[in-house]
Design a protein around this motif. Structure first.
Motif, PDB file in Angstrom:
ATOM      1  N   LYS A   6      13.390  33.320  59.031  1.00  0.00           N
ATOM      2  CA  LYS A   6      11.981  33.692  59.024  1.00  0.00           C
ATOM      3  C   LYS A   6      11.353  33.635  57.634  1.00  0.00           C
ATOM      4  O   LYS A   6      10.164  33.873  57.487  1.00  0.00           O
ATOM      5  N   LEU A   7      12.142  33.298  56.625  1.00  0.00           N
ATOM      6  CA  LEU A   7      11.612  33.203  55.264  1.00  0.00           C
ATOM      7  C   LEU A   7      10.689  31.992  55.140  1.00  0.00           C
ATOM      8  O   LEU A   7      10.841  30.992  55.842  1.00  0.00           O
ATOM      9  N   THR A   9       9.169  28.655  53.203  1.00  0.00           N
ATOM     10  CA  THR A   9       9.888  27.522  52.611  1.00  0.00           C
ATOM     11  C   THR A   9      10.182  27.770  51.135  1.00  0.00           C
ATOM     12  O   THR A   9      11.264  27.457  50.652  1.00  0.00           O
ATOM     13  N   ARG A  10       9.242  28.360  50.419  1.00  0.00           N
ATOM     14  CA  ARG A  10       9.437  28.630  48.996  1.00  0.00           C
ATOM     15  C   ARG A  10      10.582  29.624  48.780  1.00  0.00           C
ATOM     16  O   ARG A  10      11.455  29.411  47.948  1.00  0.00           O
ATOM     17  N   TRP A  11      10.598  30.725  49.537  1.00  0.00           N
ATOM     18  CA  TRP A  11      11.654  31.727  49.378  1.00  0.00           C
ATOM     19  C   TRP A  11      13.010  31.174  49.819  1.00  0.00           C
ATOM     20  O   TRP A  11      14.042  31.483  49.229  1.00  0.00           O
ATOM     21  N   ARG A  12      12.995  30.372  50.856  1.00  0.00           N
ATOM     22  CA  ARG A  12      14.251  29.770  51.311  1.00  0.00           C
ATOM     23  C   ARG A  12      14.787  28.799  50.269  1.00  0.00           C
ATOM     24  O   ARG A  12      15.991  28.748  50.016  1.00  0.00           O
ATOM     25  N   ALA A  13      13.906  28.029  49.637  1.00  0.00           N
ATOM     26  CA  ALA A  13      14.337  27.110  48.584  1.00  0.00           C
ATOM     27  C   ALA A  13      14.907  27.875  47.396  1.00  0.00           C
ATOM     28  O   ALA A  13      15.913  27.462  46.808  1.00  0.00           O
ATOM     29  N   MET A  14      14.288  29.010  47.054  1.00  0.00           N
ATOM     30  CA  MET A  14      14.819  29.819  45.956  1.00  0.00           C
ATOM     31  C   MET A  14      16.178  30.408  46.319  1.00  0.00           C
ATOM     32  O   MET A  14      17.073  30.473  45.476  1.00  0.00           O
ATOM     33  N   LEU A  15      16.357  30.826  47.580  1.00  0.00           N
ATOM     34  CA  LEU A  15      17.647  31.340  48.024  1.00  0.00           C
ATOM     35  C   LEU A  15      18.719  30.258  47.969  1.00  0.00           C
ATOM     36  O   LEU A  15      19.834  30.491  47.503  1.00  0.00           O
ATOM     37  N   VAL A  16      18.380  29.054  48.407  1.00  0.00           N
ATOM     38  CA  VAL A  16      19.331  27.935  48.365  1.00  0.00           C
ATOM     39  C   VAL A  16      19.686  27.597  46.925  1.00  0.00           C
ATOM     40  O   VAL A  16      20.857  27.366  46.604  1.00  0.00           O
ATOM     41  N   PHE A  17      18.703  27.580  46.041  1.00  0.00           N
ATOM     42  CA  PHE A  17      18.957  27.294  44.633  1.00  0.00           C
ATOM     43  C   PHE A  17      19.858  28.361  44.014  1.00  0.00           C
ATOM     44  O   PHE A  17      20.798  28.056  43.286  1.00  0.00           O
ATOM     45  N   ALA A  18      19.586  29.633  44.305  1.00  0.00           N
ATOM     46  CA  ALA A  18      20.383  30.728  43.740  1.00  0.00           C
ATOM     47  C   ALA A  18      21.819  30.702  44.268  1.00  0.00           C
ATOM     48  O   ALA A  18      22.774  30.851  43.496  1.00  0.00           O
ATOM     49  N   THR A  19      21.990  30.526  45.567  1.00  0.00           N
ATOM     50  CA  THR A  19      23.356  30.504  46.111  1.00  0.00           C
ATOM     51  C   THR A  19      24.094  29.232  45.698  1.00  0.00           C
ATOM     52  O   THR A  19      25.306  29.256  45.523  1.00  0.00           O
ATOM     53  N   GLY A  20      23.364  28.135  45.514  1.00  0.00           N
ATOM     54  CA  GLY A  20      23.995  26.920  45.004  1.00  0.00           C
ATOM     55  C   GLY A  20      24.499  27.115  43.588  1.00  0.00           C
ATOM     56  O   GLY A  20      25.595  26.674  43.234  1.00  0.00           O
ATOM     57  N   GLY A  21      23.722  27.798  42.767  1.00  0.00           N
ATOM     58  CA  GLY A  21      24.161  28.114  41.400  1.00  0.00           C
ATOM     59  C   GLY A  21      25.360  29.051  41.387  1.00  0.00           C
ATOM     60  O   GLY A  21      26.293  28.878  40.604  1.00  0.00           O
ATOM     61  N   ALA A  22      25.332  30.048  42.273  1.00  0.00           N
ATOM     62  CA  ALA A  22      26.474  30.967  42.362  1.00  0.00           C
ATOM     63  C   ALA A  22      27.717  30.240  42.861  1.00  0.00           C
ATOM     64  O   ALA A  22      28.834  30.489  42.391  1.00  0.00           O
ATOM     65  N   LEU A  23      27.538  29.330  43.797  1.00  0.00           N
ATOM     66  CA  LEU A  23      28.668  28.536  44.301  1.00  0.00           C
ATOM     67  C   LEU A  23      29.235  27.645  43.205  1.00  0.00           C
ATOM     68  O   LEU A  23      30.452  27.500  43.072  1.00  0.00           O
ATOM     69  N   PHE A  24      28.359  27.051  42.391  1.00  0.00           N
ATOM     70  CA  PHE A  24      28.800  26.250  41.269  1.00  0.00           C
ATOM     71  C   PHE A  24      29.607  27.096  40.291  1.00  0.00           C
ATOM     72  O   PHE A  24      30.676  26.703  39.837  1.00  0.00           O
TER      73      PHE A  24
END
Length: 130
Positions: A6-7, A9-24
């Motif tokens: 339900k987020l 698109t902007r908040w979802r993109a920020m979540l994906v970017f943050a979790t991608g960085g944490a995964l890296f």
């Protein structure tokens, strides 16, 4: 997890970017130098698996919202070729460079997997439209 869909698109993109960085960060700093986590509760396996899911699920939702289906000519063969090219290389780095394999695996998860997902969606859309 249920509120992620339900987020905006902007908040979802920020979540994906943050979790991608944490995964890296997880991939290059863990003791094994890979993303093979989530199978046990020991050695931070639970947290590595949670990071994998917390990246993949919102990334799939983001891709479905942002990208439109396009016809990719020979999508099956392109996807098969990409999968073979990604899985053929052996483990990168040695005992002193465990981070090298982590970077390769993160590259595959963050870039190659979404590319395959978009090609697969166009392939399935073409298959079921016949």
């Amino acid at each position: 997890m249920l509120t992620i869909r339900k987020l905006s698109t902007r908040w979802r993109a920020m979540l994906v970017f943050a979790t991608g960085g944490a995964l890296f960060g997880y991939a290059i700093t863990n003791e094994y130098g890979n993303l093979g986590a989530g199978w046990t509760f020991g050695n931070y396996g639970f947290w590595g698996g949670l990071l994998r899911v917390m990246f993949a699920f919102p990334a799939g939702l983001l891709l479905s919202r942002v990208f439109r289906k396009r016809k990719v000519r020979g999508a099956f063969w392109w996807c098969a070729l990409i999968i073979v090219a990604v899985t053929v290389p052996p483990r990168l780095g040695g005992e002193s460079q465990m981070w090298a394999n982590g970077i390769y695996e993160v590259f595959c998860v963050l870039l190659v997997s979404p590319l395959l997902n978009t090609c697969r969606c166009t392939l399935l859309a073409h298959f079921f439209s016949q």
